[in-house]
Structure formats: C-alpha cells, structure tokens
Motif scaffolding. Structure first.
Motif, PDB file in Angstrom:
ATOM      1  N   PHE A 275       0.670  -1.317   0.136  1.00  0.00           N
ATOM      2  CA  PHE A 275      -0.470  -0.062  -0.177  1.00  0.00           C
ATOM      3  C   PHE A 275       0.737   0.635   0.155  1.00  0.00           C
ATOM      4  O   PHE A 275      -0.019   2.610  -0.701  1.00  0.00           O
ATOM      5  N   GLU A 276       2.130   1.652   0.766  1.00  0.00           N
ATOM      6  CA  GLU A 276       2.861   2.545   0.930  1.00  0.00           C
ATOM      7  C   GLU A 276       3.823   2.654  -0.177  1.00  0.00           C
ATOM      8  O   GLU A 276       3.798   3.656  -0.558  1.00  0.00           O
ATOM      9  N   SER A 277       3.946   1.917  -0.864  1.00  0.00           N
ATOM     10  CA  SER A 277       4.435   1.746  -1.971  1.00  0.00           C
ATOM     11  C   SER A 277       3.231   2.443  -2.990  1.00  0.00           C
ATOM     12  O   SER A 277       3.903   3.528  -3.689  1.00  0.00           O
ATOM     13  N   LEU A 278       2.233   1.543  -3.052  1.00  0.00           N
ATOM     14  CA  LEU A 278       1.652   2.376  -4.343  1.00  0.00           C
ATOM     15  C   LEU A 278       1.012   3.936  -3.745  1.00  0.00           C
ATOM     16  O   LEU A 278       1.152   4.544  -5.020  1.00  0.00           O
ATOM     17  N   ALA A 279       1.341   3.923  -2.731  1.00  0.00           N
ATOM     18  CA  ALA A 279       0.646   5.367  -2.425  1.00  0.00           C
ATOM     19  C   ALA A 279       1.972   6.549  -2.897  1.00  0.00           C
ATOM     20  O   ALA A 279       1.671   7.575  -3.478  1.00  0.00           O
ATOM     21  N   ARG A 280       2.972   6.330  -2.445  1.00  0.00           N
ATOM     22  CA  ARG A 280       4.448   6.853  -2.583  1.00  0.00           C
ATOM     23  C   ARG A 280       4.549   7.378  -4.085  1.00  0.00           C
ATOM     24  O   ARG A 280       4.337   8.374  -4.620  1.00  0.00           O
ATOM     25  N   GLU A 281       4.080   5.866  -4.819  1.00  0.00           N
ATOM     26  CA  GLU A 281       4.091   6.045  -6.449  1.00  0.00           C
ATOM     27  C   GLU A 281       2.553   7.207  -6.986  1.00  0.00           C
ATOM     28  O   GLU A 281       2.947   7.709  -7.452  1.00  0.00           O
ATOM     29  N   HIS A 282       1.797   6.694  -6.145  1.00  0.00           N
ATOM     30  CA  HIS A 282       0.398   8.213  -6.808  1.00  0.00           C
ATOM     31  C   HIS A 282       1.006   9.645  -6.333  1.00  0.00           C
ATOM     32  O   HIS A 282       0.112  10.324  -6.814  1.00  0.00           O
ATOM     33  N   THR A 283       1.688   9.694  -4.769  1.00  0.00           N
ATOM     34  CA  THR A 283       1.471  10.996  -4.847  1.00  0.00           C
ATOM     35  C   THR A 283       2.932  11.613  -5.548  1.00  0.00           C
ATOM     36  O   THR A 283       3.259  12.642  -4.384  1.00  0.00           O
ATOM     37  N   GLY A 284       3.879  10.624  -5.514  1.00  0.00           N
ATOM     38  CA  GLY A 284       5.729  11.129  -6.328  1.00  0.00           C
ATOM     39  C   GLY A 284       6.468  11.560  -4.438  1.00  0.00           C
ATOM     40  O   GLY A 284       6.940  12.719  -4.598  1.00  0.00           O
ATOM     41  N   THR A 285       6.130  10.901  -3.813  1.00  0.00           N
ATOM     42  CA  THR A 285       6.472  10.963  -2.122  1.00  0.00           C
ATOM     43  C   THR A 285       7.710   9.860  -2.152  1.00  0.00           C
ATOM     44  O   THR A 285       7.523   8.961  -3.094  1.00  0.00           O
ATOM     45  N   ALA A 286       9.074  10.599  -1.551  1.00  0.00           N
ATOM     46  CA  ALA A 286       9.534   9.912  -2.125  1.00  0.00           C
ATOM     47  C   ALA A 286      10.102   8.577  -1.379  1.00  0.00           C
ATOM     48  O   ALA A 286      10.385   7.882  -1.332  1.00  0.00           O
ATOM     49  N   ARG A 287       9.672   8.845   0.102  1.00  0.00           N
ATOM     50  CA  ARG A 287       9.202   7.853   1.225  1.00  0.00           C
ATOM     51  C   ARG A 287       8.623   7.860   2.180  1.00  0.00           C
ATOM     52  O   ARG A 287       7.939   9.132   2.686  1.00  0.00           O
ATOM     53  N   GLY A 288       8.450   6.808   3.630  1.00  0.00           N
ATOM     54  CA  GLY A 288       7.414   7.064   4.712  1.00  0.00           C
ATOM     55  C   GLY A 288       6.174   6.535   3.786  1.00  0.00           C
ATOM     56  O   GLY A 288       5.540   6.075   2.238  1.00  0.00           O
ATOM     57  N   ASN A 289       5.311   6.751   4.568  1.00  0.00           N
ATOM     58  CA  ASN A 289       3.806   6.276   4.434  1.00  0.00           C
ATOM     59  C   ASN A 289       3.250   7.600   4.335  1.00  0.00           C
ATOM     60  O   ASN A 289       2.468   8.634   5.132  1.00  0.00           O
ATOM     61  N   PRO A 290       2.961   8.306   2.895  1.00  0.00           N
ATOM     62  CA  PRO A 290       1.823   9.341   2.833  1.00  0.00           C
ATOM     63  C   PRO A 290       0.639  10.143   3.582  1.00  0.00           C
ATOM     64  O   PRO A 290       0.041  11.001   3.827  1.00  0.00           O
ATOM     65  N   PHE A 291       0.344   8.166   3.904  1.00  0.00           N
ATOM     66  CA  PHE A 291      -1.066   8.429   4.692  1.00  0.00           C
ATOM     67  C   PHE A 291      -0.887   8.123   6.063  1.00  0.00           C
ATOM     68  O   PHE A 291      -1.253   6.787   6.455  1.00  0.00           O
ATOM     69  N   PRO A 292      -0.529   8.654   7.171  1.00  0.00           N
ATOM     70  CA  PRO A 292      -0.144   7.772   8.012  1.00  0.00           C
ATOM     71  C   PRO A 292      -1.602   7.454   9.140  1.00  0.00           C
ATOM     72  O   PRO A 292      -2.458   8.137   9.216  1.00  0.00           O
ATOM     73  N   LEU A 293      -1.535   6.652   9.951  1.00  0.00           N
ATOM     74  CA  LEU A 293      -2.130   5.558  10.413  1.00  0.00           C
ATOM     75  C   LEU A 293      -2.683   6.997  12.154  1.00  0.00           C
ATOM     76  O   LEU A 293      -1.402   6.969  12.390  1.00  0.00           O
ATOM     77  N   VAL A 294      -3.779   7.294  12.115  1.00  0.00           N
ATOM     78  CA  VAL A 294      -4.057   8.170  13.389  1.00  0.00           C
ATOM     79  C   VAL A 294      -4.092   7.735  14.398  1.00  0.00           C
ATOM     80  O   VAL A 294      -4.658   8.719  15.187  1.00  0.00           O
ATOM     81  N   PHE A 295      -4.985   5.946  14.565  1.00  0.00           N
ATOM     82  CA  PHE A 295      -6.672   5.599  15.541  1.00  0.00           C
ATOM     83  C   PHE A 295      -6.495   3.937  14.286  1.00  0.00           C
ATOM     84  O   PHE A 295      -6.471   4.133  13.542  1.00  0.00           O
ATOM     85  N   GLU A 296      -6.480   3.905  15.232  1.00  0.00           N
ATOM     86  CA  GLU A 296      -6.518   1.789  14.950  1.00  0.00           C
ATOM     87  C   GLU A 296      -7.216   1.648  16.702  1.00  0.00           C
ATOM     88  O   GLU A 296      -7.497   1.604  17.824  1.00  0.00           O
ATOM     89  N   GLY A 297      -8.346   0.706  16.541  1.00  0.00           N
ATOM     90  CA  GLY A 297      -9.582  -0.093  17.447  1.00  0.00           C
ATOM     91  C   GLY A 297     -10.247  -1.641  17.206  1.00  0.00           C
ATOM     92  O   GLY A 297      -9.955  -1.547  15.607  1.00  0.00           O
ATOM     93  N   GLU A 298     -11.172  -0.995  17.717  1.00  0.00           N
ATOM     94  CA  GLU A 298     -12.341  -2.132  17.367  1.00  0.00           C
ATOM     95  C   GLU A 298     -13.978  -1.945  18.052  1.00  0.00           C
ATOM     96  O   GLU A 298     -13.676  -0.748  19.370  1.00  0.00           O
ATOM     97  N   LEU A 299     -14.689  -2.022  17.394  1.00  0.00           N
ATOM     98  CA  LEU A 299     -15.764  -1.932  18.228  1.00  0.00           C
ATOM     99  C   LEU A 299     -16.835  -2.672  18.072  1.00  0.00           C
ATOM    100  O   LEU A 299     -16.422  -3.718  16.984  1.00  0.00           O
ATOM    101  N   VAL A 300     -17.246  -3.254  19.092  1.00  0.00           N
ATOM    102  CA  VAL A 300     -18.225  -4.354  19.200  1.00  0.00           C
ATOM    103  C   VAL A 300     -19.575  -4.540  18.668  1.00  0.00           C
ATOM    104  O   VAL A 300     -20.679  -3.459  19.387  1.00  0.00           O
ATOM    105  N   PRO A 301     -20.505  -4.608  17.741  1.00  0.00           N
ATOM    106  CA  PRO A 301     -21.886  -4.447  18.120  1.00  0.00           C
ATOM    107  C   PRO A 301     -22.845  -4.856  18.692  1.00  0.00           C
ATOM    108  O   PRO A 301     -22.499  -5.943  19.602  1.00  0.00           O
ATOM    109  N   GLN A 302     -24.191  -3.802  19.493  1.00  0.00           N
ATOM    110  CA  GLN A 302     -24.785  -4.475  21.114  1.00  0.00           C
ATOM    111  C   GLN A 302     -25.600  -5.157  20.283  1.00  0.00           C
ATOM    112  O   GLN A 302     -26.363  -5.028  18.640  1.00  0.00           O
TER     113      GLN A 302
END
Length: 153
Positions: free
Chosen positions: A126-153
């Motif tokens: 994903f990061e390789s494709l993202a860099r290719e599509h954005t012209g970014t040289a390195r790293g992740n152009p779309f950094p993760l700011v949160f991850e978690g889980e939700l439990v349906p009730q």
C-alpha cells in the motif's frame, strides 16, 4: 479502542494479556491489547460474533484520489481473500482531512489470527503504491492516526 497508558499497563500485567506488536507509526493509544475473555471478567473484547476494526488515516484533500487508488489496488483485493472478512466502509472527513475505514469481521479470531508479517507485507505494498501515486520519495503518505475495534451491540 484507545486505552489510557495506565489501563494499558494494568492490563499488560494480567497473566492472560499479551501486547500485540504496534505498527511502526503507532502511538501509545493505538497499541492493541489482546485479552482472554474467560480469564478477564466483563472484558469488552468478544471472542464470538462480529467485530468491526476501525482505522483512521491522515489524508489531505489534494491526495484523496491517490489514497483511494492505493487502497483499491492493495488492501481491497487482499481483504476479500481473508477468511472471516465480511465487508468494509471507506469514509473520508473533508473537515479534518482524515479517512476512516470500518472493516467488519465475522469474529475477532479471524481478524486477530492474520499473521503480523502478512499485514506488514500488504501495508508495504500500500505504501509503495501511495508513494507512487503521490510522488512521495519515502515513508507513508497516509499515516495511521488511530486504530481500534467496535463491538456491535
């Protein structure tokens, strides 16, 4: 689900708890704690039934289409092949320039059973494709700011 550092430390000292390896760009609030429901009374984590993985990424408005192209070419086909994967919603918040992904799994075991190496391999694609599509040289152009889980009730 974001956990406070104090709760994270308390849970990590429980004999049935183990800390999952966080992504390279994660924050302490994004570290997931895996608990055995049978040994932790009233745990919010379910071992049966559907669960929703939630991810938020920083996606600047001018790069939104590049992000979508990278998602569609990497995560989307990979997720469709995963046992227990049900569906996902891909949302974008223009005011905060953040994407939210809601990934629905048949059960927590299907989601958490995917080897970390496999997830990392797809993340790198994903990061390789993202860099290719954005012209970014390195790293992740779309950094993760949160991850978690939700439990349906």
């Amino acid at each position: 689900m974001a956990l406070s550092l104090g709760l994270l430390l308390l849970l990590s000292s429980h004999p049935s708890a183990s800390l999952a390896a966080p992504p390279a760009n994660s924050t302490p609030a994004a570290i997931a704690t895996v608990l055995d429901r049978d040994t932790v009374p009233d745990s919010p984590y379910r071992t049966e039934g559907p669960v929703v993985e939630i991810l938020r990424l920083k996606v600047p408005a001018p790069l939104r289409q590049a992000w979508l192209r990278a998602e569609r070419a990497s995560w989307e086909p990979w997720l469709r092949q995963q046992p227990g994967f049900l569906d996902r919603q891909v949302l974008w918040d223009p005011a905060n320039e953040e994407a939210t992904l809601l990934i629905r799994w048949a059960d927590r075991a299907s989601w958490q059973g995917i080897p970390a190496e496999e997830v990392q391999r797809i993340q790198q694609a994903f990061e390789s494709l993202a860099r290719e599509h954005t012209g970014t040289a390195r790293g992740n152009p779309f950094p993760l700011v949160f991850e978690g889980e939700l439990v349906p009730q």
